[in-house]
Design a protein around this motif. Structure first.
Motif, PDB file in Angstrom:
ATOM      1  N   ASP A 167       0.853  -1.181   0.000  1.00 27.72           N
ATOM      2  CA  ASP A 167       0.000   0.000   0.000  1.00 27.72           C
ATOM      3  C   ASP A 167       0.898   1.243   0.000  1.00 27.72           C
ATOM      4  N   TYR A 168       1.168   1.781  -1.170  1.00 26.35           N
ATOM      5  CA  TYR A 168       2.113   2.898  -1.309  1.00 26.35           C
ATOM      6  C   TYR A 168       1.463   4.216  -0.889  1.00 26.35           C
ATOM      7  N   GLN A 169       2.239   5.025  -0.177  1.00 26.70           N
ATOM      8  CA  GLN A 169       1.759   6.343   0.236  1.00 26.70           C
ATOM      9  C   GLN A 169       1.958   7.385  -0.866  1.00 26.70           C
ATOM     10  N   LEU A 170       3.089   7.284  -1.560  1.00 30.45           N
ATOM     11  CA  LEU A 170       3.461   8.257  -2.596  1.00 30.45           C
ATOM     12  C   LEU A 170       3.646   7.538  -3.920  1.00 30.45           C
ATOM     13  N   GLU A 223      -9.449   8.564 -14.732  1.00 28.74           N
ATOM     14  CA  GLU A 223     -10.145   7.717 -13.761  1.00 28.74           C
ATOM     15  C   GLU A 223      -9.180   7.182 -12.708  1.00 28.74           C
ATOM     16  N   LEU A 224      -7.971   6.783 -13.138  1.00 30.95           N
ATOM     17  CA  LEU A 224      -6.967   6.291 -12.195  1.00 30.95           C
ATOM     18  C   LEU A 224      -6.563   7.382 -11.213  1.00 30.95           C
ATOM     19  N   LEU A 225      -6.255   8.559 -11.723  1.00 33.52           N
ATOM     20  CA  LEU A 225      -5.827   9.647 -10.853  1.00 33.52           C
ATOM     21  C   LEU A 225      -6.934  10.024  -9.870  1.00 33.52           C
ATOM     22  N   THR A 226      -8.165  10.030 -10.326  1.00 33.99           N
ATOM     23  CA  THR A 226      -9.297  10.339  -9.449  1.00 33.99           C
ATOM     24  C   THR A 226      -9.405   9.310  -8.333  1.00 33.99           C
ATOM     25  N   SER A 227      -9.289   8.038  -8.674  1.00 30.32           N
ATOM     26  CA  SER A 227      -9.379   6.970  -7.676  1.00 30.32           C
ATOM     27  C   SER A 227      -8.258   7.071  -6.655  1.00 30.32           C
ATOM     28  N   VAL A 230      -3.274   1.478 -18.645  1.00 27.73           N
ATOM     29  CA  VAL A 230      -3.426   2.285 -17.439  1.00 27.73           C
ATOM     30  C   VAL A 230      -4.376   1.601 -16.461  1.00 27.73           C
ATOM     31  N   THR A 231      -5.443   1.026 -16.979  1.00 26.92           N
ATOM     32  CA  THR A 231      -6.428   0.360 -16.123  1.00 26.92           C
ATOM     33  C   THR A 231      -5.788  -0.751 -15.295  1.00 26.92           C
ATOM     34  N   ASP A 232      -4.788  -1.416 -15.862  1.00 25.28           N
ATOM     35  CA  ASP A 232      -4.116  -2.507 -15.146  1.00 25.28           C
ATOM     36  C   ASP A 232      -3.353  -2.032 -13.914  1.00 25.28           C
ATOM     37  N   MET A 233      -3.119  -0.723 -13.798  1.00 24.74           N
ATOM     38  CA  MET A 233      -2.400  -0.210 -12.635  1.00 24.74           C
ATOM     39  C   MET A 233      -3.245  -0.264 -11.369  1.00 24.74           C
ATOM     40  N   HIS A 234      -4.571  -0.293 -11.497  1.00 21.06           N
ATOM     41  CA  HIS A 234      -5.448  -0.202 -10.326  1.00 21.06           C
ATOM     42  C   HIS A 234      -5.116  -1.265  -9.280  1.00 21.06           C
ATOM     43  N   SER A 235      -4.927  -2.497  -9.695  1.00 18.17           N
ATOM     44  CA  SER A 235      -4.730  -3.580  -8.736  1.00 18.17           C
ATOM     45  C   SER A 235      -3.397  -3.466  -7.986  1.00 18.17           C
ATOM     46  N   ILE A 236      -2.449  -2.724  -8.562  1.00 22.95           N
ATOM     47  CA  ILE A 236      -1.142  -2.560  -7.932  1.00 22.95           C
ATOM     48  C   ILE A 236      -1.089  -1.308  -7.071  1.00 22.95           C
ATOM     49  N   LEU A 269      -3.805   0.441  -6.039  1.00 23.79           N
ATOM     50  CA  LEU A 269      -4.953   0.506  -5.134  1.00 23.79           C
ATOM     51  C   LEU A 269      -5.291  -0.902  -4.653  1.00 23.79           C
ATOM     52  N   PRO A 270      -4.398  -1.511  -3.875  1.00 19.93           N
ATOM     53  CA  PRO A 270      -4.651  -2.879  -3.418  1.00 19.93           C
ATOM     54  C   PRO A 270      -5.869  -2.938  -2.512  1.00 19.93           C
TER      55      PRO A 270
END
Length: 217
Positions: free
Chosen positions: A3-6, A94-98, A207-213, A215-216
């Protein structure tokens, strides 16, 4: 996943689909300066490095007069002549918003000039997502870790709580030097094989694939 902070993003080729425009503008600059025109692969190999050293590598020159002429030719093409569009990659907003909704601190580390990043933020209405940024105007060129170290100092976050997201080996190298995790994207200018050599936590295809990494659950 951690769970990354930055979360620190590269810009060109990671959030913005700008490679085609960069290639076109570099080729226009070469034509204007009457030097051999580089092909798309050659230009792709230097995307991510700050503009002056990138031009010197691409055109194999230390001649400051020629470098200055190519710099001006590139900037003129980018701002006035070339009309290649530079959209955000699908899913970026959408990623940045999430990420912001989950109270993540977001930053940009880019080889662009400050004026160029500010213009991109204005055109895409995305600047408000980012707490801070470092450009070629404020730090040593990638693959130096200077940009990342400055961002860590400003935000007060440890390298172990941060991740660098990028599409080039230069992004991977800068994070690798300071023991920061890195996430590689395969849809930019460097291929997965080159990126994998720097041991990213993952290589994603969209980009969508980044969500699982990032935003665990």
């Amino acid at each position: 996943m951690k769970d990354y902070q930055l979360i620190i993003f590269d810009w060109d080729g990671t959030l913005m689909d700008s490679a085609a425009k960069i290639v076109s503008c570099m080729q226009l600059a070469a034509q204007q300066c009457d030097v051999p025109v580089p092909d798309a692969q050659a230009v792709g190999n230097i995307i991510g490095i700050s503009l002056r050293p990138a031009i010197q590598i691409l055109f194999n020159t230390q001649n400051e007069t020629l470098t200055d002429a190519l710099l001006e030719g590139y900037k003129s093409a980018y701002l006035e002549k070339d009309v290649t569009p530079c959209p955000l990659f699908d899913g970026t907003r959408e990623l940045l918003t999430s990420l912001k909704q989950q109270n993540k601190t977001l930053a940009v580390a880019t080889g662009k000039a400050r004026r160029g990043l500010d213009r991109a933020w204005k055109n895409t209405q995305t600047g408000h997502f980012f707490t801070t940024s470092r450009t070629a105007c404020e730090a040593a060129s990638k693959p130096s870790s200077d940009m990342l170290e400055q961002i860590l100092t400003e935000t007060g976050v440890n390298a172990s709580d941060a991740i660098m997201v990028g599409d080039t080996v230069f992004d991977m190298q800068m994070a690798e030097q300071i023991g920061m995790d890195r996430l590689a994207v395969s849809y930019g200018v460097h291929n997965s094989e080159r990126l994998a050599a720097h041991h990213p936590v993952a290589i994603v295809d969209t980009v969508t694939d980044m969500h699982s990494i990032l935003l665990p659950r």
